[in-house]
Design an enzyme around this catalytic site. Structure first.
Site: not given
Length: 268
Positions: A152, A213
């Site tokens: 990420h 996320g």
């Protein structure tokens, strides 16, 4: 071929029970066809629920473009709900095998006997670079890379709601720093314990929510000293709110809902 449509905060996948049914052939192609929101079932991808030799069950997840992902936080909550509600794994604490390792789940069961929410022990969040300057097209930002079972990039930005993610999301995804592509979260602080984010997922584009996320965002903000360790943080996504706790040793725990929408049969 039977399937079940489920979502975690709008991050929707098509679930195929391969424990009680045959595993489908050409799964990469199937994921593309079924995920099509006009000519297929529609979803962010396809998840296979399978037997495991090392955990209570196993999941494989495929993005809408057919690529296989290592882990999905919203999807694994739905897997837990499915196997519990269906009586396949009748335990309120269970383990699920993923390409990112075995994850522990704790299920909260409602008065109707069905799973309402799930807490997932996501493992250790590992920060790579911190506040590194990146340039994509005409935009210059400072991003922090975090791995929570998949990669990420957390990018603070002012005005998350109005940010042109459709333009910049693919540029971040294919940035030269990430040869295997990356998931990108644009973020802003809303209050003392709340962060707003939108996400561009590699292989799927912008989605309503992303569990890993949200974990990456919480871990990045703790690493930067903006948010505290060992305190519940609220991560506000387009589809709702996830609650994340990052311990001082960077273990991450995610809590959120899992929702069953409908079942059907797909000709393949």
């Amino acid at each position: 071929m039977r399937f079940t449509k489920m979502h975690g905060l709008g991050n929707d996948y098509i679930y195929i029970d391969c424990i009680r049914n045959q595993e489908p052939l050409e799964i990469e192609k199937l994921a593309v066809v079924m995920s099509d929101r006009h000519c297929g079932v529609g979803g962010d991808g396809v998840v296979l629920i399978m037997r495991s030799h090392v955990a209570d069950c196993r999941m494989r997840m495929f993005n809408a473009d057919g690529s296989e992902g290592r882990m999905c936080g919203n999807a694994i909550r739905c897997v837990g709900k499915y196997v519990y509600d269906e009586g396949i794994v009748r335990k309120d604490e269970m383990t699920v095998e993923t390409l990112s390792g075995i994850k522990g789940l704790r299920l909260a069961v409602g008065d109707d006997g069905k799973v309402a929410s799930v807490t997932v022990a996501m493992g250790i969040a590992t920060c790579g670079f911190v506040e590194r300057e990146l340039k994509v097209a005409d935009l210059v930002v400072k991003g922090t890379s975090v791995d929570v079972g998949n990669p990420h990039l957390v990018v603070p930005i002012e005005g998350v709601a109005d940010f042109d993610l459709a333009k910049y999301g693919p540029l971040f995804e294919h940035h030269e720093l990430f040869p295997d592509r990356v998931n990108t979260e644009i973020t802003e602080v809303v209050s003392e314990r709340r962060i707003r984010m939108r996400v561009w997922e590699r292989g799927s584009g912008e989605t309503m929510a992303c569990g890993t996320g949200a974990c990456a965002v919480a871990a990045a903000y703790c690493r930067l000293g903006i948010m505290p360790y060992d305190e519940p943080l609220e991560i506000e996504l387009r589809g709702g709110v996830l609650r994340i706790v990052v311990s001082a040793d960077c273990q991450v725990y995610m809590t959120g809902t899992a929702t069953r929408v409908f079942e059907g049969e797909f000709l393949w």
